[in-house]
Design an enzyme around this catalytic site. Structure first.
Site, PDB file in Angstrom:
ATOM      1  CB  SER A 105      -6.650  -7.756 -13.592  1.00  0.00           C
ATOM      2  OG  SER A 105      -6.630  -7.202 -14.895  1.00  0.00           O
TER       3      SER A 105
ATOM      4  CB  ALA B 264      -2.216 -17.696 -15.375  1.00  0.00           C
TER       5      ALA B 264
ATOM      6  NE  ARG C 224       4.150   1.371  -7.134  1.00  0.00           N
ATOM      7  CZ  ARG C 224       5.164   0.895  -7.838  1.00  0.00           C
ATOM      8  NH1 ARG C 224       6.361   1.408  -7.664  1.00  0.00           N
ATOM      9  NH2 ARG C 224       4.987  -0.066  -8.713  1.00  0.00           N
TER      10      ARG C 224
ATOM     11  CG  ASN D 184       8.139 -10.932  -0.579  1.00  0.00           C
ATOM     12  OD1 ASN D 184       7.039 -10.985  -1.116  1.00  0.00           O
ATOM     13  ND2 ASN D 184       9.271 -11.248  -1.190  1.00  0.00           N
TER      14      ASN D 184
ATOM     15  CE1 TYR E 271      -1.039  -8.101 -13.042  1.00  0.00           C
ATOM     16  CE2 TYR E 271      -2.788  -8.006 -14.683  1.00  0.00           C
ATOM     17  CZ  TYR E 271      -2.221  -7.547 -13.505  1.00  0.00           C
ATOM     18  OH  TYR E 271      -2.829  -6.542 -12.798  1.00  0.00           O
TER      19      TYR E 271
ATOM     20  CE  LYS F 228      -3.535  -9.126 -10.524  1.00  0.00           C
ATOM     21  NZ  LYS F 228      -3.473  -8.752  -9.100  1.00  0.00           N
TER      22      LYS F 228
ATOM     23  CB  ILE G  81      -6.430   1.816 -12.309  1.00  0.00           C
ATOM     24  CG1 ILE G  81      -7.617   0.829 -12.278  1.00  0.00           C
ATOM     25  CG2 ILE G  81      -6.576   2.885 -11.236  1.00  0.00           C
ATOM     26  CD1 ILE G  81      -8.975   1.390 -12.579  1.00  0.00           C
TER      27      ILE G  81
ATOM     28  CB  ALA H 207      -0.953   0.001   1.194  1.00  0.00           C
TER      29      ALA H 207
END
Ligand code: NAI
Length: 251
Positions: free
Chosen positions: A145, A160, A16, A66, A158, A162, A191, A14
């Site tokens: 997404s 897969a 950014r 992490n 990416y 999501k 976004i 969080a």
């Protein structure tokens, strides 16, 4: 209006972007915020955000942790419960993209994206459901997404990761509903954040714009508004759902 007064919200990644916007939105509504950042270079931003949140009159604390590492996720959640006493809302927001056509997609890129985007959701959620089950209450919000639903050339890894988040969320919504823990997904379209900054003044970005009925990219705050709805009692009868926050790009 104080939709989240005295609630405790966890947000991964969080310092950014969308995560930061969600932290600010939730604090505005009275929530105490426990958030993570991962890299040393984000430390200053995380400290500045912590101060900003505290100045809004809520408790706030940042952890360098992490989310892709199981043990770090476990100790992060334990420390949040120690510091804040409970967890009401958990937003699995941390994510990266490493875009490449499959022909060129390396094993390292594939594994990095799956570990950061999908394994992190397992790692954090696995540990956060214990305090939530004890409290018989909770809202888990996972960031997917629109490409996790529709796919996108150059984003097989990416997409897969999501898509996996959606299957995971629907499964745990069924497991945890009887404990009054709701689990939902936000699927943003494009976004304006660091993740999509490469699309500015780029023909690919212009092509994407044409596919968005509202004719613009979204703002991080607009995704935060969806999270506020899902995190608060406004959505008390909603679980296992995917809310596309994408300007109509996917219908
Ligand atoms: P961003 O790149 O600005 O922020 C992502 C944050 O996650 C960064 O602060 C980064 O340090 C953190 N992070 C990365 N790996 C981490 C790890 N292992 N542990 C903890 N934190 C980690 O991206 P943005 O745009 O704010 O994205 C937030 C979420 O929304 C991501 O999951 C992303 O995939 C998703 N999303 C974003 C879209 C967009 O158009 N910006 C569209 C659809 C989904």
């Amino acid at each position: 209006m104080s939709l989240l007064k005295d609630k405790v919200a966890i947000i991964t990644g969080a310092a950014r972007g969308i995560g930061e916007a969600m932290a600010l939105k939730f604090a505005e509504q009275g929530a105490n915020i426990a958030f993570t950042y991962v890299s040393d270079s984000s430390k200053e931003k995380a400290e500045a955000l912590t101060e900003k949140l505290k100045a809004m009159g809520v408790q706030a604390k940042a952890w360098q942790s992490n989310a892709a590492e199981f043990d770090q996720a476990e100790s992060f959640i334990a420390e949040v419960v120690d510091s804040f006493g409970k967890v009401d809302i958990c937003i699995n927001n941390a994510g990266i993209s490493k875009d490449n056509l499959l022909l060129r997609l390396t094993p390292d890129q594939w594994h990095a994206v799956i570990e950061t985007n999908l394994n992190s959701v397992y790692n954090i959620t696995k540990h956060v459901i214990r305090p939530m089950m004890k409290a018989k209450s909770g809202s888990i919000i996972n960031m997917s997404s629109v490409v996790g639903i529709a796919g996108n050339a150059g984003q097989s890894g990416y997409s897969a990761s999501k898509a996996g988040i959606i299957g995971f969320t629907k499964s745990i919504a069924q497991e945890l509903g009887s404990r009054n823990i709701r689990c939902n997904v936000i699927a943003p379209g494009f976004i304006e954040t660091d993740m999509t900054s490469y699309l500015k003044d780029n023909p690919a970005g212009d092509a994407y714009l044409k596919s968005i009925p509202l004719g613009r990219f979204g703002k991080a705050e607009e995704v935060a508004n969806t999270a506020l709805f899902l995190g608060s009692d406004l959505s008390s009868f909603i679980t296992g759902q995917v809310i596309n926050t994408c300007g109509g790009m996917l219908m």
